[in-house]
Write a protein that holds these residues in place. Structure first.
Motif, mmCIF file in Angstrom:
data_model
loop_
_atom_site.group_PDB
_atom_site.id
_atom_site.type_symbol
_atom_site.label_atom_id
_atom_site.label_comp_id
_atom_site.label_asym_id
_atom_site.label_seq_id
_atom_site.Cartn_x
_atom_site.Cartn_y
_atom_site.Cartn_z
ATOM 1 N N THR A 47 0.817 -1.218 0.000
ATOM 2 C CA THR A 47 0.000 0.000 0.000
ATOM 3 C C THR A 47 0.853 1.272 0.000
ATOM 4 O OG1 THR A 47 -0.098 -0.145 2.405
ATOM 5 C CG2 THR A 47 -1.951 -1.085 1.188
ATOM 6 N N ARG B 50 8.390 3.070 1.710
ATOM 7 C CA ARG B 50 9.164 3.942 2.586
ATOM 8 C C ARG B 50 10.471 4.266 1.859
ATOM 9 N NH1 ARG B 50 9.538 2.432 8.871
ATOM 10 N NH2 ARG B 50 7.252 2.452 8.622
ATOM 11 N N GLU C 241 5.086 -0.589 2.862
ATOM 12 C CA GLU C 241 3.916 -0.692 3.737
ATOM 13 C C GLU C 241 2.988 -1.711 3.101
ATOM 14 O OE1 GLU C 241 3.931 0.984 6.445
ATOM 15 O OE2 GLU C 241 5.355 2.616 6.054
ATOM 16 N N THR C 242 2.445 -2.610 3.932
ATOM 17 C CA THR C 242 1.540 -3.599 3.364
ATOM 18 C C THR C 242 0.315 -3.766 4.253
ATOM 19 O OG1 THR C 242 2.151 -5.655 4.496
ATOM 20 C CG2 THR C 242 3.636 -4.893 2.750
ATOM 21 N N GLY D 99 1.339 -5.107 7.501
ATOM 22 C CA GLY D 99 2.358 -4.376 8.259
ATOM 23 C C GLY D 99 3.550 -3.960 7.414
ATOM 24 N N TYR D 100 4.455 -3.212 8.053
ATOM 25 C CA TYR D 100 5.640 -2.722 7.355
ATOM 26 C C TYR D 100 6.655 -3.851 7.173
ATOM 27 C CZ TYR D 100 9.957 -0.232 6.412
ATOM 28 O OH TYR D 100 11.129 0.183 5.842
#
Ligand SMILES: Cc1cc2nc3c(=O)[nH]c(=O)nc-3n(C[C@H](O)[C@H](O)[C@H](O)COP(=O)(O)OP(=O)(O)OC[C@H]3O[C@@H](n4cnc5c(N)ncnc54)[C@H](O)[C@@H]3O)c2cc1C
Ligand SMILES: [Zn+2]
Lengths: 89, 416
Positions: free
Chosen positions: B207, B210, B220-221, B224-225
């Motif tokens: 999504t 970074r 970012e998913t 979670g990161y």
């Protein structure tokens, strides 16, 4: 999909030829290479609403500025491309 | 487990209880050396070659749905190497060589069937065009046979030769072209990657990125990161969307391509045939279904299903070429969203962001490209250098004028 031509009324989209993003109306100065590269090749390619150019080739031949949702194909506005270009000036 | 005839026999005799899940379902780790976005043919092949050829251990493939649920499982499975221009010629030639050894390489039955691929010409101009294309293919070391109308009639006697609206003038046959089992290609690469320690993480949508100081740090998913040394985008029709999250604007539009299959019939079409006067190509699957398709619908689309006018056009073109198919009933039709690039050719390159790589713009040719694109993208990500068979798929070629416009239609994605 049906498109309402301001001249001819609502017609099947097969009467129209698709060109691409309506950004093609804003042709930059040919001397500005970076701007011209962006103009010819780069696209925003959104998933939602997009302004596009269609020509009513099997009707009045007018170039149209069509706002269409790229995912649902809903068309929310159709204007003559000429008018949109004049308004932008 | 190594697959073999002996295993099939053994499991067949013991109630097929010995088969294990083919890949793990791991939780994402905090970080990886390399993260590949997209678990389609390209993403899985890239991960496989990164692990196998380049010995990289710590890799994840992040897939927002399930493995092979995208275009790799939606295409019409045609594999061929009969393109026209430098850049495409050597690339697809290399890909076909990898296809020919793929089953041995993966120990997985990809059902490659080199049943031939025939392009038809209906006038002198098209015939001359095919002769030129065939010469380009021969010069690249690939197969090409220019056929007269009589040759075509002997090869595919069931085409409409006698009262056709578009009489057949001749054809170009590539005997080494054909079809493969699309799902098996995804599954074979997934299995090979998993066996070499790659984490295949499904239901994990990227999504955001970074990025610090112009360098990629991670993604970012929806789960979670996840930190990453390098990130590769291999998301087919979603390339513009994913790249936009990194602030990139690309020479790509997204379009829908439809395909169709009839109910199964006895063997009738033993090759792949492309009509030259309308948008229609056809082959027969091993199950017996006639698999056919045409061109993209003609305007940008993300709807993953096509409109009826193209269905009508494809059916009409099919009837014009081989009236016999009118007797079979259509079972299913579907669509897939493809990247259409501004010159119809793909991009395998670095991006302006350090550590972020791009494999996209695959248009119509992305399935036959899977082995060579995966190997080339892995090579680029591992070594920082372009693979010898994919030196021209540069992101900046539109700026420098080195476009690879095989169809010669200009910056019109809906015309390629
Ligand atoms: C109807 C049809 C017929 C075709 N026929 C042929 C043919 O005969 N021969 C040929 O060579 N090519 C053909 N193609 C083209 C070919 O299928 C594609 O170019 C190719 O499959 C694309 O690469 P892929 O396999 O990696 O794509 P996909 O399988 O689509 O993989 C991309 C993956 O990325 C995932 N993804 C997207 N966004 C994200 C995100 N944000 N986070 C995580 N994951 C994400 C998707 O869920 C998807 O699984 C056809 C295509 C279609 C639609
Ligand atoms: Zn009109």
């Amino acid at each position: 999909m049906r498109i309402s031509c301001p001249h001819c009324g609502e017609r099947d989209h097969r009467e129209f030829e698709y060109l691409g993003s309506a950004k093609l109306l804003e042709r930059p100065d040919g001397g500005d290479r970076a701007a011209f590269h962006d103009y010819v090749f780069q696209r925003k390619n959104p998933t939602g609403e997009n302004a596009e150019l269609w020509q009513h080739v099997m009707g009045c031949s007018a170039w149209l500025h069509v706002v269409r949702n790229i995912t649902t194909h809903e068309i929310t506005a159709v204007k003559l491309a000429r008018d949109v270009k004049a308004a932008a000036r | 487990m190594h697959y073999s005839a002996l295993q099939i026999l053994k499991n067949g005799l013991t109630g097929n209880k010995g088969w294990k899940p083919v890949w793990r379902d791991p939780e994402p780790k905090k970080s990886y050396d390399i993260v590949i976005i997209g678990g389609g043919g390209h993403g899985l092949a890239t991960a496989y070659y990164l692990a196998k050829t380049h010995g990289i251990q710590n890799i994840a493939v992040l897939e927002k749905g399930y493995l092979g649920g995208g275009n790799v499982g939606r295409n019409t499975t045609i594999v061929r190497a009969n393109y026209l221009l430098d850049g495409n010629l050597e690339f697809y030639s290399h890909s076909l060589k990898l296809w020919e050894n793929l089953e041995q390489e993966l120990n997985y039955n990809a059902m490659l069937s080199q049943r031939g691929c025939l392009l038809l010409a209906h006038n002198d101009g098209q015939f001359d065009g095919l002769a030129r294309r065939g010469n380009a293919n021969l010069a690249t070391g690939d197969d090409a046979v220019l056929m007269s109308a009589d040759d075509v009639r002997a090869f595919t006697p069931y085409l409409n030769f006698d009262d056709a609206r578009f009489p057949i003038r001749g054809g170009l046959l590539q005997r080494t072209g054909g079809t493969a089992r699309h799902d098996a290609v995804a599954w074979g690469y997934a299995r090979g990657a998993d066996m070499r320690g790659v984490d295949l993480i499904q239901n994990c949508e990227v999504t955001g990125f970074r990025i610090e100081g112009g360098k990629i740090k991670g993604v970012e998913t929806s789960r979670g990161y996840i930190g990453a040394g390098k990130v590769g985008m291999s998301v087919a029709g979603r390339t513009s969307q994913v790249a936009q999250m990194a602030g990139l604007r690309l020479p790509i539009e997204s379009h829908v391509l439809q395909a169709f299959v009839t109910e199964g019939v006895k063997p009738v079409i033993d090759t792949v045939i492309s009509f030259g006067m309308g948008h229609f190509y056809i082959s027969q699957s091993d199950k017996g279904g006639l698999v056919f398709g045409g061109d993209i619908d003609g305007y940008n689309s993300y709807s993953q299903r096509g409109n009826l006018p193209m269905v009508e056009h494809v059916a009409e073109a099919g009837m014009a070429l081989m009236p016999m198919i009118g007797k079979s009933r259509m079972l299913r039709s579907w669509g897939g969203i493809m990247d259409m690039s501004m010159d119809g050719s793909p991009i395998i390159d670095k991006t302006p962001i350090e550590g972020l790589f791009l494999n996209g713009g695959w248009c119509y040719g992305g399935f036959k490209a899977v082995p060579a694109a995966g190997a080339a993208f892995a090579h680029l990500m591992a070594t920082g250098e372009k693979a010898t068979w994919a030196t021209k798929f540069n992101l900046n070629r539109f700026e420098t004028g080195h476009v690879i416009d095989d169809e010669g239609t200009g910056a019109r994605p809906n015309q390629h």
